[in-house]
Design an enzyme around this catalytic site. Structure first.
Site, PDB file in Angstrom:
ATOM      1  N   ASP A  75       0.873  -1.162   0.000  1.00 49.32           N
ATOM      2  CA  ASP A  75       0.000   0.000   0.000  1.00 49.32           C
ATOM      3  C   ASP A  75       0.915   1.218   0.000  1.00 49.32           C
ATOM      4  O   ASP A  75       1.653   1.442   0.964  1.00 49.32           O
ATOM      5  CB  ASP A  75      -0.881  -0.029   1.243  1.00 49.32           C
ATOM      6  N   VAL A  76       0.906   1.992  -1.072  1.00 48.36           N
ATOM      7  CA  VAL A  76       1.869   3.092  -1.207  1.00 48.36           C
ATOM      8  C   VAL A  76       1.598   4.248  -0.260  1.00 48.36           C
ATOM      9  O   VAL A  76       2.380   5.204  -0.203  1.00 48.36           O
ATOM     10  CB  VAL A  76       1.938   3.607  -2.667  1.00 48.36           C
ATOM     11  N   ASN A 102       3.579   3.387 -10.493  1.00 49.53           N
ATOM     12  CA  ASN A 102       2.368   3.260 -11.289  1.00 49.53           C
ATOM     13  C   ASN A 102       1.095   3.388 -10.453  1.00 49.53           C
ATOM     14  O   ASN A 102       0.019   3.622 -10.996  1.00 49.53           O
ATOM     15  CB  ASN A 102       2.378   1.902 -12.007  1.00 49.53           C
ATOM     16  N   TYR A 168      -8.308  13.926  -9.191  1.00 50.30           N
ATOM     17  CA  TYR A 168      -7.370  13.118  -9.967  1.00 50.30           C
ATOM     18  C   TYR A 168      -6.466  13.994 -10.827  1.00 50.30           C
ATOM     19  O   TYR A 168      -5.258  13.770 -10.922  1.00 50.30           O
ATOM     20  CB  TYR A 168      -8.157  12.137 -10.832  1.00 50.30           C
ATOM     21  N   LYS A 172      -2.408  14.226 -10.607  1.00 46.07           N
ATOM     22  CA  LYS A 172      -1.533  13.907 -11.736  1.00 46.07           C
ATOM     23  C   LYS A 172      -0.688  15.111 -12.156  1.00 46.07           C
ATOM     24  O   LYS A 172       0.465  14.959 -12.558  1.00 46.07           O
ATOM     25  CB  LYS A 172      -2.368  13.395 -12.909  1.00 46.07           C
ATOM     26  N   ALA A 201      -5.825   4.484 -21.845  1.00 50.79           N
ATOM     27  CA  ALA A 201      -5.340   3.104 -21.938  1.00 50.79           C
ATOM     28  C   ALA A 201      -6.343   2.213 -21.227  1.00 50.79           C
ATOM     29  O   ALA A 201      -6.616   2.391 -20.042  1.00 50.79           O
ATOM     30  CB  ALA A 201      -3.959   2.980 -21.303  1.00 50.79           C
TER      31      ALA A 201
END
Length: 260
Positions: A75-76, A102, A168, A172, A201
């Protein structure tokens, strides 16, 4: 337009050790793990989903060899788990050459309806996680003096507005700024820090949870009239991680066919 043929490996990362976060499953992280193995690297992958991670490790190890694949739940948002992931790479292979950050978390909510918790959670995983992983990697790479490469996963939404994506997009855009600042600090130690910025993607699981209307709207913005395959983004990550990008640092490379 259909996707192009899959590109075979050319040993561009032969003998190097890479850590990749959020690398279980069928998305960009999973595609990057496979592409790195095809290019000769040894990998340690992390993911918050322990079961899916174990399945990915087993499948990749069966195909590429257990000596080249390891994994650890990560878990980052947890500094200790990030440290453990890097420690595993150093324990298994004695070095850390490449880190691919990622991990990220999305969501949709208009700003006026967005809660503090929604905002904080997306920022903590997407931007905070990249910060923690970059910081931990730089500390190790600077200590060894052997150089290294960090590749962060940003998004074109960090440049372009989209309704319901304020948290988001802010995260980013922050990843892009973090990449630039980290690159300036890391250059003296021979460490390069870059980012990819994909537009759209998709993979089969993501397509299933995306409405046909939204998918049609998003693909209409792409010059090729289709979304990117995750491995097409992974190919650019391979490039940034390898020697062909030796003079690139602090850059965010757009992986997109969007109209201007």
């Amino acid at each position: 337009m259909t996707a192009p043929s899959y590109v075979p490996g050319h040993d561009l990362l032969k003998g190097r050790t890479a850590v990749i976060t959020a690398a279980a499953g069928a998305g960009i992280g999973g595609a990057t793990a496979r592409r790195f193995l095809e290019e000769g690297a040894r990998i340690v992958i992390g993911d918050a989903h322990a079961r899916r991670l174990a399945e990915s490790v087993d499948a990749l190890a069966a195909e590429f060899g257990a000596d080249r694949v390891a994994g650890l739940p990560c878990d980052v948002t947890d500094e200790a788990q990030v440290a453990a992931l890097y420690a595993l790479a150093e324990e298994r292979h004695g070095r850390l050459d490449i880190v691919v950050n990622n991990a990220g978390l999305g969501g949709t909510a208009d700003l006026v309806d967005m809660t503090d918790d929604q905002w904080a959670k997306v920022l903590d995983v997407t931007l905070g996680g990249t910060f923690r992983c970059t910081r931990a990697a730089l500390r190790r790479m600077q200590a060894t003096g052997a150089g290294g490469v960090i590749v962060n996963n940003a998004s074109v939404i960090g440049w372009r507005a989209q309704r319901g994506q304020a948290h988001y997009a802010a995260a980013k855009a922050g990843v892009m700024a973090l990449t630039r600042c980290a690159a300036v600090e890391a250059a003296a130690y021979g460490v390069r820090v870059n980012a990819v910025s994909p537009s759209l993607a998709m993979h089969p699981h993501l397509v299933k949870v995306t409405t046909p209307e939204l998918l049609a709207e998003l693909t209409a913005k792409e010059a090729f009239g289709r979304y990117a395959e995750p491995w097409e983004v992974a190919n650019v990550i391979v490039f940034l991680a390898g020697d062909y990008a030796s003079y690139m640092t602090g850059e965010t490379v757009s992986v997109s066919s969007q109209h201007a």
